[in-house]
Every structure is written in structure tokens, then in C-alpha cells.
Design a protein around this motif. Structure first.
Motif, PDB file in Angstrom:
ATOM      1  N   MET A   1       0.930 -22.752 -17.596  1.00 36.52           N
ATOM      2  CA  MET A   1      -0.428 -23.337 -17.604  1.00 36.52           C
ATOM      3  C   MET A   1      -1.455 -22.254 -17.949  1.00 36.52           C
ATOM      4  O   MET A   1      -1.472 -21.185 -17.371  1.00 36.52           O
ATOM      5  CB  MET A   1      -0.695 -23.916 -16.206  1.00 36.52           C
TER       6      MET A   1
ATOM      7  N   LYS B  52     -10.760 -30.188 -20.788  1.00 36.45           N
ATOM      8  CA  LYS B  52     -10.556 -29.315 -19.627  1.00 36.45           C
ATOM      9  C   LYS B  52     -11.817 -28.516 -19.321  1.00 36.45           C
ATOM     10  O   LYS B  52     -12.246 -28.413 -18.174  1.00 36.45           O
ATOM     11  CB  LYS B  52      -9.373 -28.365 -19.860  1.00 36.45           C
ATOM     12  N   GLU B 182      -1.831 -31.245 -17.090  1.00 36.95           N
ATOM     13  CA  GLU B 182      -0.967 -30.061 -16.965  1.00 36.95           C
ATOM     14  C   GLU B 182       0.482 -30.471 -16.723  1.00 36.95           C
ATOM     15  O   GLU B 182       1.401 -29.872 -17.276  1.00 36.95           O
ATOM     16  CB  GLU B 182      -1.461 -29.147 -15.833  1.00 36.95           C
TER      17      GLU B 182
END
Lengths: 166, 186
Positions: A1, B52, B182
Motif C-alpha cells: 500500500m 484517495k 486498498e
């Protein structure tokens, strides 16, 4: 991530606190272009420019938001130079790989898109910053509607442009 | 409201705006959203960086702004809107967003890191578009912009409820959405 987008986003959120606190203003960018456009028009048409109702609303002067946009340019320039990411580029790779690395074509497309962007952002009364971030974080009704329309229209146009569905 | 004295100092305000802009530009650049590829990636739904960045800014910004508002430190500035203005203008904006591949803030950042299409195409086009809007404003204002107005207020003010009943569930929803992105590797 990859956490970079979240850290940068959180930083922008904190900048909006500072803007509200120190300047009583939401972060926004598009009126700076109206004012600049008025300044350019003023060179050619003089006082007649100032009589236009829209320039009475947004006078062709350097204001807080104009300085903000100038700062965005300088900040991105400085950080890209420091991190070694600065490079002159005429045609972005995604565009070039799809439509060819033709500088003239890219400029014409960008100019057309820019005209729609300048028109649309003032028509809607804000852009991705003013409506998309500052307006939505205040929970403004108009901004939530604006940002949804921005993205739906943007996604449909991008899909048509890149021929995703055909 | 705090710092009211400061808000009236015009010269200092220009400096504050410039300083906030420099930080804003640096953050936009670091996040990647000053790049055409990243913005088009978002609109083609292959790269979710833009969403995001925006949602992280909204969560952090919203909690701070509403906390400061509840202490009387800041005032909100919800923009007015209407079908004729927000929806029609938004559709035009979205088309420009996809065709140009930058928005009015990120285009300035893109010029900063050397994108010449952003400078000669984007900024020039936005200035022309803004000029066209200023020229057409009297007619548009009379015939289009005022059609179907929305209340120019915030969602909690409209619903007459404590804003935290919206802020907290919305922040949770956004965090869950981002966690979902994610989880699916987007």
C-alpha cells in the motif's frame, strides 16, 4: 500500500484549517483565472473591462486566491526540482501512447479541454479545489452535487475519448 | 471568529495565500495528481490516486473545520448553487477535466514541474474559457444560472441537526471506502 496520497491529502486537509483560520477563506483556484483573464482584457480594452458585471464581482486584481495559485506553481516547481522530478514534457505518455506523440495534436486538445475547463469551473462556481475539497469538507449541498457531476461527466468523457467501451 | 484583525490585513493576506499555495503545490506534486496520466487514470478508473488524495483531505479537513467551528474559531462559506449553474457547469467542467487532463489547481502544479501542454494548452485555454464566461455572464445569469436553485447552506444546517451526526458517519464511510480500495489493490 502506497501511503503517499493519504499523507499528501491529509496535509491538504490541514492547509484548509490554516486557510479558514488565518484567512477566513476556503482553498480554491478557479477565480484566479477569471481575474487574470480580466487583467489581460484590461490591457486591450481598458476601463470597458471593469464595467463587465462579472469583473465587478471578481475584479481583475491580484487577490488571496491568485497568490494561492501562483504559490501552487512555485511549490510544485520547487519540490519537483528538489526531488529531481522536474522535466520538460510536451505530450504526457498516456496521451502519446494512445493518440501518438504529436505536439500539435496534444496542444489543440489541451487548449479545447482548457476552454471547457475555464468555462465550466466558473459556470459551476468552483473547481476540484473549491467545490471538490473545500466545499465538500464544509458539507455544502451545492459542492457535493458539483463534485459528483464533475466526476460522472469526467468519467463518461474519458471513457468515450479512450474508447474504453467500444 | 479568531484572528479577525489578521483577516483585514490585505498585504499580509496575500503573503499567507502565497505561502499556503506553495505548500498546496508541493503536496499536489508529491501525491502525483499534477500529472495527466494520474488524472486520466482516475477518470478511466485504473488509478485511484485522485480520489484517495481528495477523500483524505476531506476527512482531515472536515473534522478540523467542524471542531474549530464548534469553538467559534472559524466561519463556514458554503457556495450557492443551482441546476442551471452547478449541474450544467459541472457537466462542462467534467468534459474539460477529461480532455485537458488537469484542473485549475493541478494545471498550475503541472506547469511547475515542466508540463508544457499544461502551460500552452491548459492555462491558455482556461483563461480563454474564463473570459468567455465573463462575457456571457449577464445573459447566462438571467436565463440559466438561476434555474432550480439549491439552498446555499450545509447539509446539517439544511436538516437542522448537529453536524457531528453527519461528520462522524461520513468519515467512517470514507475510511471504509478507502480501505476497500486498498483491499482490492486499486
Amino acid at each position: 500500500m502506497d501511503v503517499t496520497p493519504y499523507i499528501a491529502g491529509a496535509g491538504i486537509g490541514i492547509l484548509s484549517w490554516i486557510a479558514f483560520l488565518l484567512s477566513n477563506k476556503p482553498l480554491g483556484c478557479s477565480t484566479a483565472y477569471t481575474r487574470t483573464s480580466g487583467m489581460i482584457e484590461h490591457i486591450f480594452r481598458g476601463k470597458k473591462t471593469d464595467e463587465k458585471p462579472y469583473y465587478q464581482k471578481f475584479a481583475p486584481i491580484v487577490d488571496w486566491e491568485w497568490m494561492l495559485v501562483a504559490g501552487v506553481f512555485l511549490g510544485a516547481f520547487a519540490v519537483s526540482v528538489i526531488l529531481g522530478g522536474f522535466s520538460l514534457e510536451w505530450v504526457p505518455t498516456l496521451f502519446g501512447d494512445t493518440f501518438g506523440y504529436d505536439t500539435g495534436l496534444r496542444l489543440v486538445v489541451a487548449l479545447g479541454g482548457g476552454i471547457l475547463m475555464g468555462l465550466g469551473s466558473r459556470w459551476a462556481g468552483g473547481c476540484t479545489s473549491g467545490h471538490g475539497i473545500s466545499g465538500t469538507l464544509q458539507l455544502a449541498i451545492s459542492s457535493w452535487i458539483a463534485v459528483i457531476v464533475f466526476f460522472v461527466s469526467g468519467i463518461v468523457t474519458a471513457f468515450l475519448l479512450y474508447g474504453v467501451l467500444w | 471568529m479568531m484572528f479577525e484583525h489578521l483577516h483585514e490585513n490585505n498585504r499580509l493576506q496575500l503573503l499567507i495565500g502565497f505561502f499556503i499555495g506553495i505548500c498546496f503545490g508541493g503536496l499536489l506534486y508529491i501525491s502525483g495528481v499534477t500529472e495527466y496520466n494520474v488524472i486520466l487514470g482516475q477518470l478511466l478508473l485504473t488509478d485511484f490516486t485522485v480520489i484517495k488524495v481528495m477523500l483524505a483531505a476531506v476527512v482531515v479537513g472536515m473534522i478540523g473545520i467542524y471542531a474549530m467551528k464548534s469553538k467559534g474559531m472559524v466561519e463556514l462559506h458554503p457556495k450557492p448553487g443551482s441546476i442551471g449553474s452547478t449541474v450544467i457547469g459541472g457537466i462542462i467542467f467534467g468534459m474539460g477535466f477529461a480532455i485537458l487532463g488537469y484542473c485549475p489547481g493541478t494545471v498550475a502544479g503541472a506547469v511547475g514541474h515542466g508540463s508544457l501542454d499544461a502551460l500552452f494548452g491548459g492555462v491558455t485555454g482556461i483563461l480563454i474559457g474564463a473570459g468567455i464566461f465573463a462575457a456571457a455572464y449577464p445573459v447566462l445569469n438571467e436565463k440559466v444560472l438561476s434555474k432550480g436553485t439549491f439552498p446555499s447552506m450545509t447539509i446539517p444546517d439544511y436538516l437542522k441537526i448537529n453536524p457531528w451526526y453527519i461528520v462522524i458517519p461520513l468519515c467512517i464511510m470514507i475510511v471504509v471506502l478507502l480501505a476497500g480500495l486498498e483491499y482490492f489493490g486499486l
